[in-house]
Motif scaffolding. Structure first.
Motif, short mmCIF file in Angstrom:
data_model
loop_
_atom_site.label_atom_id
_atom_site.label_comp_id
_atom_site.label_asym_id
_atom_site.label_seq_id
_atom_site.Cartn_x
_atom_site.Cartn_y
_atom_site.Cartn_z
N SER A 43 1.08 -1.19 -0.14
CA SER A 43 -0.05 0.03 0.06
C SER A 43 0.89 1.23 0.02
CB SER A 43 -0.91 0.01 1.22
OG SER A 43 -1.87 -0.77 1.28
N ALA A 44 0.40 2.26 0.00
CA ALA A 44 0.96 3.61 0.03
C ALA A 44 1.24 3.82 1.84
CB ALA A 44 0.30 4.68 -0.17
N LYS A 54 -2.54 10.05 5.91
CA LYS A 54 -2.00 8.94 4.84
C LYS A 54 -1.48 9.68 3.64
CE LYS A 54 -5.34 5.42 6.21
NZ LYS A 54 -6.36 4.44 5.79
N THR A 56 -1.90 8.51 0.61
CA THR A 56 -3.03 8.81 -0.45
C THR A 56 -3.90 9.84 -0.12
OG1 THR A 56 -3.19 6.35 -0.24
CG2 THR A 56 -4.96 7.29 -1.27
N GLU A 121 1.08 4.25 -3.88
CA GLU A 121 1.54 2.92 -4.08
C GLU A 121 2.58 2.89 -5.12
OE1 GLU A 121 -1.42 3.73 -3.19
OE2 GLU A 121 -2.28 2.44 -1.62
N PHE A 175 -3.66 -1.36 -5.29
CA PHE A 175 -4.72 -0.15 -5.35
C PHE A 175 -5.02 0.24 -6.89
CE2 PHE A 175 -5.63 4.44 -4.04
CZ PHE A 175 -7.16 4.18 -3.88
N ARG A 189 -11.30 2.76 -2.03
CA ARG A 189 -10.09 2.82 -0.85
C ARG A 189 -9.96 1.40 -0.27
NH1 ARG A 189 -8.76 8.23 1.06
NH2 ARG A 189 -6.91 7.02 1.79
N GLY A 190 -8.81 1.36 0.09
CA GLY A 190 -8.42 0.06 0.79
C GLY A 190 -8.12 -1.02 -0.15
N GLY A 191 -8.02 -0.63 -1.51
CA GLY A 191 -8.07 -1.64 -2.56
C GLY A 191 -6.72 -2.36 -2.82
N SER A 192 -5.76 -2.10 -2.00
CA SER A 192 -4.36 -2.69 -2.13
C SER A 192 -4.72 -4.15 -1.97
CB SER A 192 -3.23 -2.31 -1.64
OG SER A 192 -2.88 -1.08 -1.84
N ASP A 193 -5.78 -4.58 -0.81
CA ASP A 193 -6.07 -5.82 -0.74
C ASP A 193 -6.62 -6.60 -1.81
OD1 ASP A 193 -5.74 -5.56 2.17
OD2 ASP A 193 -7.87 -5.12 2.65
#
Ligand code: ASP
Length: 443
Positions: A43-44, A54, A56, A121, A175, A189-193
C-alpha cells in the motif's frame, strides 16, 4: 522458476506496515525470513501516529488543490518528505527526484484523480523494490479495467500470470491498474487488498498473506467486548456475513479472486509476526464442539417496514409487489423476515430517509394491506458460525442470553444455510446484547 513445483506466497502489506522506515525494515525482515514470499504488494505509506495523514489522502489533496486552480507545491513537498525520510532511514541508494517532478507535473496537468491517488503505491513500490532488491512490476500494464470502470478480472489474470512467470520475485504496487485507453484507474479505498488477491490468483500462490496492524479477526468488536478472542480459522462465507455487519479488516472485494482460485488468505500482524493470525479458507473440516460461534458482529441504523394483511400467504405475488415498491426507489433491502400474515422488510435508515412516504404509499396502492408500520432505531446483530449446523440449541442460547440481560428481541432471522442467526434489538440495547451473546458462547 516453475510455479507448479515451488511454493509461492503473495504478501500484501498495508499502509500502517509501511508508514516509516522502521516499519519497512520489519517488513523486510518478514519477507527475508521466508524465501517463498516472492511477490510483494505494498500500500502507500499510512499513518505513523494517530492524527497523521496517509499519503493517499495527501495525494487526493494535491488533486483537489490543483483542480481548484491552486498551487500543489506545498502539499506535494510533504509527500516527497515522507518518501525521502523512508529512503534515508533504510539507507538505500535511491533518488526519486525525477519521479517527483514528473508526478507533480502530471497532477498539475489534469492527469486525473485516480492517477494522483495511485502514485502513493507506485512510489512505495519503487522504494520497496530497491530495498528488497526485487523486480518492480507496474500494475498499470497488467491490472485492467473495462471502459465502464469495472475490473476486468480475466484479461488481468491472463496478462499478469504471463508476466509473473518472467520474474523470480517482484514488487507489484497495490490499488491501481489502467483503463483500455491507458489512463490510471484505482480500486475503491483500501484496494491494495484486492490487488494482493489478484496477484495471488495470477501467481497460483499457495497462500495470500495480508499483513496489517492487528493479529487477524477478533470474535467481536473490541470497542464493545473486552479483549475478545481471536479467530484462527474462518470460511469465506462466514467472513462475508461478518464483514457485511461491519467487521472490517479486509476490503470486501479482496475475497473473490482467491476464493475463485481456492487460495487461503492469512491475516497477519507486522508488529507481532509470531502471531499466527486468522486463516480464511473455502471450507474447513475442523469442527470443535466448544466453538460453535465463529464471530459476532452488528450494526446500528436500520428500520423495519412491517406489512400486515389477513391471508397474505395465499396471495400470489404479494412479496414481489412489496419489493417492487422498494426497488422503484432504487433502494436495496437488507433482510426479509416474514410471518404467515405479516411481512417485514429491514432497510438501512439512511437509504430510506428521503423515500419513506413514497414507499409506504406505493405499498398501500400495490398490495392493499390491513396495516403498514415503520419502526426506526433498530440494531442488527449477526451471530455467525459454521458450527451451528452441527449443534442443536444455538438459537435458544442466543435468545436466552439476550433475554436474561433484560433485552427485548424485535426481530429474528435465521439464514437457511444455518450459518447465522440475526437478531434485531433497540439501538440502545445493542452493546449490551453483543456482550451477553459473547459471554454465553465464549467465556
Ligand atoms: N492507499 C489506498 C488507500 O489508502 C489503498 C490501500 O491502502 O489499500 O485507500
Amino acid at each position: 522458476m516453475n510455479f507448479h513445483t515451488f511454493h509461492i506466497k503473495v504478501v500484501k502489506f498495508g499502509g500502517s506496515s509501511l508508514a516509516d522506515a522502521e516499519h519497512v525494515k520489519k517488513v523486510g525482515d518478514i519477507i527475508r525470513a521466508d524465501p517463498t514470499r516472492v511477490f510483494v504488494v505494498p500500500s502507500a505509506p499510512g499513518k505513523r501516529f494517530s492524527g497523521d495523514t496517509k499519503v493517499t489522502d495527501m495525494l487526493y489533496e494535491c488533486y483537489n488543490v490543483s483542480a481548484a486552480g491552486g498551487d500543489l507545491a506545498e502539499v506535494f513537498s510533504k509527500i516527497e518528505e515522507r518518501y525521502n525520510d523512508i529512503i534515508r532511514g533504510l539507507g538505500i541508494e535511491l533518488d526519486l527526484t525525477e519521479e517527483y517532478t514528473h508526478i507533480r507535473w502530471a497532477i498539475a496537468h489534469s492527469a486525473g484523480r485516480d492517477y494522483a491517488a495511485s502514485r502513493g503505491e507506485y512510489l512505495n513500490g519503487l522504494v520497496l523494490a530497491a530495498y528488497l532488491k526485487y523486480d518492480f512490476i507496474d500494475p498499470a500494464r497488467f491490472v485492467k479495467f473495462f471502459d465502464d470502470g469495472t475490473f476486468d478480472s480475466e484479461t488481468t489474470n491472463t496478462l499478469l500470470s504471463e508476466e509473473l512467470k518472467k520474474h523470480e520475485n517482484g514488487v507489484i504496487p497495490g490499488f491501481y491498474g489502467s483503463m483500455p485507453n491507458g489512463t490510471i484507474r484505482t480500486f475503491s479505498r483500501g484496494g491494495s487488498d484486492v490487488t494482493g488477491s489478484i496477484v495471488a490468483r495470477a501467481a497460483e500462490a499457495d497462500l495470500y498473506e495480508n499483513w496489517t496492524d492487528v493479529s487477524g479477526f477478533l470474535m467481536a468488536d473490541p470497542r464493545i467486548v473486552d479483549h475478545p478472542q481471536g479467530i484462527s480459522f474462518i470460511t469465506y462465507r462466514e467472513l462475508r456475513e461478518l464483514s457485511y455487519m461491519g467487521a472490517t479488516v479486509l476490503h470486501e472485494d479482496a475475497i473473490f479472486p482467491v476464493r475463485f482460485a481456492g487460495i487461503p488468505i492469512n491475516i497477519r500482524n507486522t508488529n507481532a509476526p509470531e502471531d499466527p493470525g486468522t486463516i480464511i479458507l473455502s471450507h474447513t473440516d475442523s469442527y470443535d464442539p466448544s466453538s460453535i460461534i465463529t464471530g459476532i458482529a452488528g450494526k446500528k441504523g436500520f428500520c423495519v417496514i412491517t406489512i400486515e394483511k389477513a391471508m397474505m400467504n395465499a396471495e400470489k405475488g404479494f412479496g414481489r409487489k412489496v419489493l417492487e415498491a422498494i426497488e422503484k426507489e432504487n433502494i436495496s433491502f437488507e433482510h426479509l423476515p416474514s410471518g404467515i400474515d405479516t411481512m417485514s422488510v429491514v432497510l438501512n435508515r439512511a437509504e430510506l430517509a428521503g423515500s419513506r412516504d413514497r414507499i409506504i404509499n406505493r405499498i398501500c396502492a400495490m398490495v392493499e394491506p390491513d396495516a403498514v408500520s415503520v419502526e426506526e432505531g433498530l440494531a442488527l446483530i449477526a451471530v455467525v458460525g459454521r458450527g451451528m449446523v452441527k449443534s442443536k440449541g444455538t438459537a435458544v442460547r442466543v435468545f436466552k442470553a439476550v433475554a436474561d440481560a433484560g433485552i427485548n428481541i424485535r426481530m429474528i432471522d435465521q439464514g437457511s444455510s444455518e450459518l447465522n442467526i440475526i437478531i434485531g434489538v433497540d439501538e440502545a440495547d445493542f452493546e449490551k446484547a453483543m456482550r451477553a451473546i459473547y459471554a454465553e458462547f465464549v467465556s
